[in-house]
Design an enzyme around this catalytic site. Sequence first.
Site, PDB file in Angstrom:
ATOM      1  N   ALA A  35     -14.143  -4.692  -3.251  1.00 29.23           N
ATOM      2  CA  ALA A  35     -13.120  -5.111  -2.652  1.00 29.23           C
ATOM      3  C   ALA A  35     -12.135  -6.047  -3.013  1.00 29.23           C
ATOM      4  CB  ALA A  35     -14.168  -6.301  -2.514  1.00 29.23           C
ATOM      5  N   ALA A  36     -11.503  -5.429  -3.896  1.00 28.44           N
ATOM      6  CA  ALA A  36     -10.063  -5.260  -4.307  1.00 28.44           C
ATOM      7  C   ALA A  36      -9.399  -5.604  -2.641  1.00 28.44           C
ATOM      8  CB  ALA A  36      -9.508  -4.579  -5.243  1.00 28.44           C
ATOM      9  N   ASP A  84     -10.370  -5.607   0.014  1.00 29.11           N
ATOM     10  CA  ASP A  84     -10.944  -6.235   1.381  1.00 29.11           C
ATOM     11  C   ASP A  84      -9.775  -8.431   0.918  1.00 29.11           C
ATOM     12  OD1 ASP A  84     -12.472  -4.574   2.682  1.00 29.11           O
ATOM     13  OD2 ASP A  84     -13.824  -4.881   1.474  1.00 29.11           O
TER      14      ASP A  84
HETATM   15  P1  ATP Z   1     -11.370  -0.902  -2.935  1.00 28.69           P
HETATM   16  O1  ATP Z   1     -11.603   0.455  -2.069  1.00 28.69           O
HETATM   17  O2  ATP Z   1     -11.451  -0.815  -4.545  1.00 28.69           O
HETATM   18  O3  ATP Z   1     -11.973  -2.524  -2.961  1.00 28.69           O
HETATM   19  P2  ATP Z   1      -8.275  -0.439  -2.258  1.00 28.69           P
HETATM   20  O4  ATP Z   1      -8.311   0.629  -2.684  1.00 28.69           O
HETATM   21  O5  ATP Z   1      -8.584  -0.494  -1.292  1.00 28.69           O
HETATM   22  O6  ATP Z   1      -9.639  -1.359  -3.247  1.00 28.69           O
HETATM   23  P3  ATP Z   1      -6.344  -0.925  -4.350  1.00 28.69           P
HETATM   24  O7  ATP Z   1      -5.193  -0.373  -3.946  1.00 28.69           O
HETATM   25  O8  ATP Z   1      -7.051  -0.451  -4.981  1.00 28.69           O
HETATM   26  O9  ATP Z   1      -7.272  -1.319  -2.635  1.00 28.69           O
HETATM   27  O10 ATP Z   1      -6.105  -2.729  -4.624  1.00 28.69           O
HETATM   28  C1  ATP Z   1      -5.323  -3.719  -3.586  1.00 28.69           C
HETATM   29  C2  ATP Z   1      -4.980  -4.845  -4.607  1.00 28.69           C
HETATM   30  O11 ATP Z   1      -6.457  -4.821  -5.507  1.00 28.69           O
HETATM   31  C3  ATP Z   1      -3.820  -4.097  -5.549  1.00 28.69           C
HETATM   32  O12 ATP Z   1      -2.683  -4.095  -4.463  1.00 28.69           O
HETATM   33  C4  ATP Z   1      -3.910  -5.349  -6.823  1.00 28.69           C
HETATM   34  O13 ATP Z   1      -3.535  -6.759  -6.435  1.00 28.69           O
HETATM   35  C5  ATP Z   1      -5.490  -5.326  -6.814  1.00 28.69           C
HETATM   36  N1  ATP Z   1      -4.702  -4.505  -7.544  1.00 28.69           N
HETATM   37  C6  ATP Z   1      -6.756  -3.109  -7.863  1.00 28.69           C
HETATM   38  N2  ATP Z   1      -6.317  -2.726  -8.982  1.00 28.69           N
HETATM   39  C7  ATP Z   1      -6.099  -3.601  -9.629  1.00 28.69           C
HETATM   40  C8  ATP Z   1      -5.956  -3.769 -11.240  1.00 28.69           C
HETATM   41  N3  ATP Z   1      -6.052  -2.438 -12.275  1.00 28.69           N
HETATM   42  N4  ATP Z   1      -5.035  -4.521 -12.074  1.00 28.69           N
HETATM   43  C9  ATP Z   1      -4.534  -5.503 -10.903  1.00 28.69           C
HETATM   44  N5  ATP Z   1      -4.764  -5.201  -9.513  1.00 28.69           N
HETATM   45  C10 ATP Z   1      -5.806  -4.873  -9.093  1.00 28.69           C
END
Ligand code: ATP
Length: 305
Positions: A252-253, A255
């Site tokens: 949910a990062a 999201d």
């Molecule tokens: P998910 O599918 O896991 O919900 P996503 O793949 O759609 O996420 P990501 O680009 O991995 O999206 O991450 C979204 C945001 O979350 C990033 O822009 C950052 O702010 C934060 N984030 C994700 N992973 C990390 C990390 N290892 N350290 C710090 N911030 C992170």
Amino acid sequence: MDYKPKILVIGSANMDMVIQSDHFPSPGETIIGGKFSLIPGGKGANQAVAAARVGGEVSFISKLGKDLFGETNLENFKNEGIDTSLIKQIPDQPSGVALITVDSSGENTIIVAPGANSHISTVDIQAADSHFEHAAIILTQLEIPLPTVLSCIEKAKKKGKPLILNPAPATDLSEAFFEGLFMITPNETEAELLTGIQIRDDDSAESAAKALFGKGVQNVIITLGAGGAFVYTEGFKGRIPTKKVQAVDSTAAGDTFNGALAVALAKGESIEKAVQFALKAATLSVQRMGAQSSIPTLEELSLKN
Ligand code: ATP
């Protein structure tokens, strides 16, 4: 200070059923696993909850079954202060569920039965005219039928309302989705699928963003996990980094990022400032376990630097 902009979210709601286990069962095998958790999820629901927690007045268009998970989800949205008047419980479909197993290395397998989510239709969008008109920002994703997503994009354009498309999960989209779209927010995998450009560094992120901009999207933001986000707009092009943290669970990062981004933009922040706010929220969420359980509140964000 207390102004709450109106955010309209259209998307999926699931119940995540998670079992932790030492290892995954092989086909035909039954194993005794560990802890079981029942967690409200689904990209639409997570983004609606994120927008509500960070200060949005959120209306959510979704569909649930007339079953226990439907009731639990509805109760959860009400507790989050979300307007549920456009959420329908339909009798002939189960609520969406995700069966998730997580092994001791943190690897997972997920199988989703979309159920009622597959029945969120263009008719539901047509019926939400006044919600489109009153929204400051509209937010949607791809866990619902694509014709429904397209009708949201077209309706938002017709009403002159900004719509953020979070193109997740990764799905190929026709050109009609991009032309005149206010904003798209893929992660690296989704950006690669949509453009054919593999993101390895800032230059390749810029090329992918430029390709999406070239398809007619006004503002492109590619999230880069620990790398922050690459922004490509008329006025600003470049990567905005995020804080280095010890990530424990990135569920949910994305999201959280999208919900927070929508609220900051709806409050009139510049895209750069809104992305910084969304990064702060998402980066805080990866330091905590779970999906909705990891999404921060506005109060928590203003306390952190
Ligand atoms: P998910 O599918 O896991 O919900 P996503 O793949 O759609 O996420 P990501 O680009 O991995 O999206 O991450 C979204 C945001 O979350 C990033 O822009 C950052 O702010 C934060 N984030 C994700 N992973 C990390 C990390 N290892 N350290 C710090 N911030 C992170």
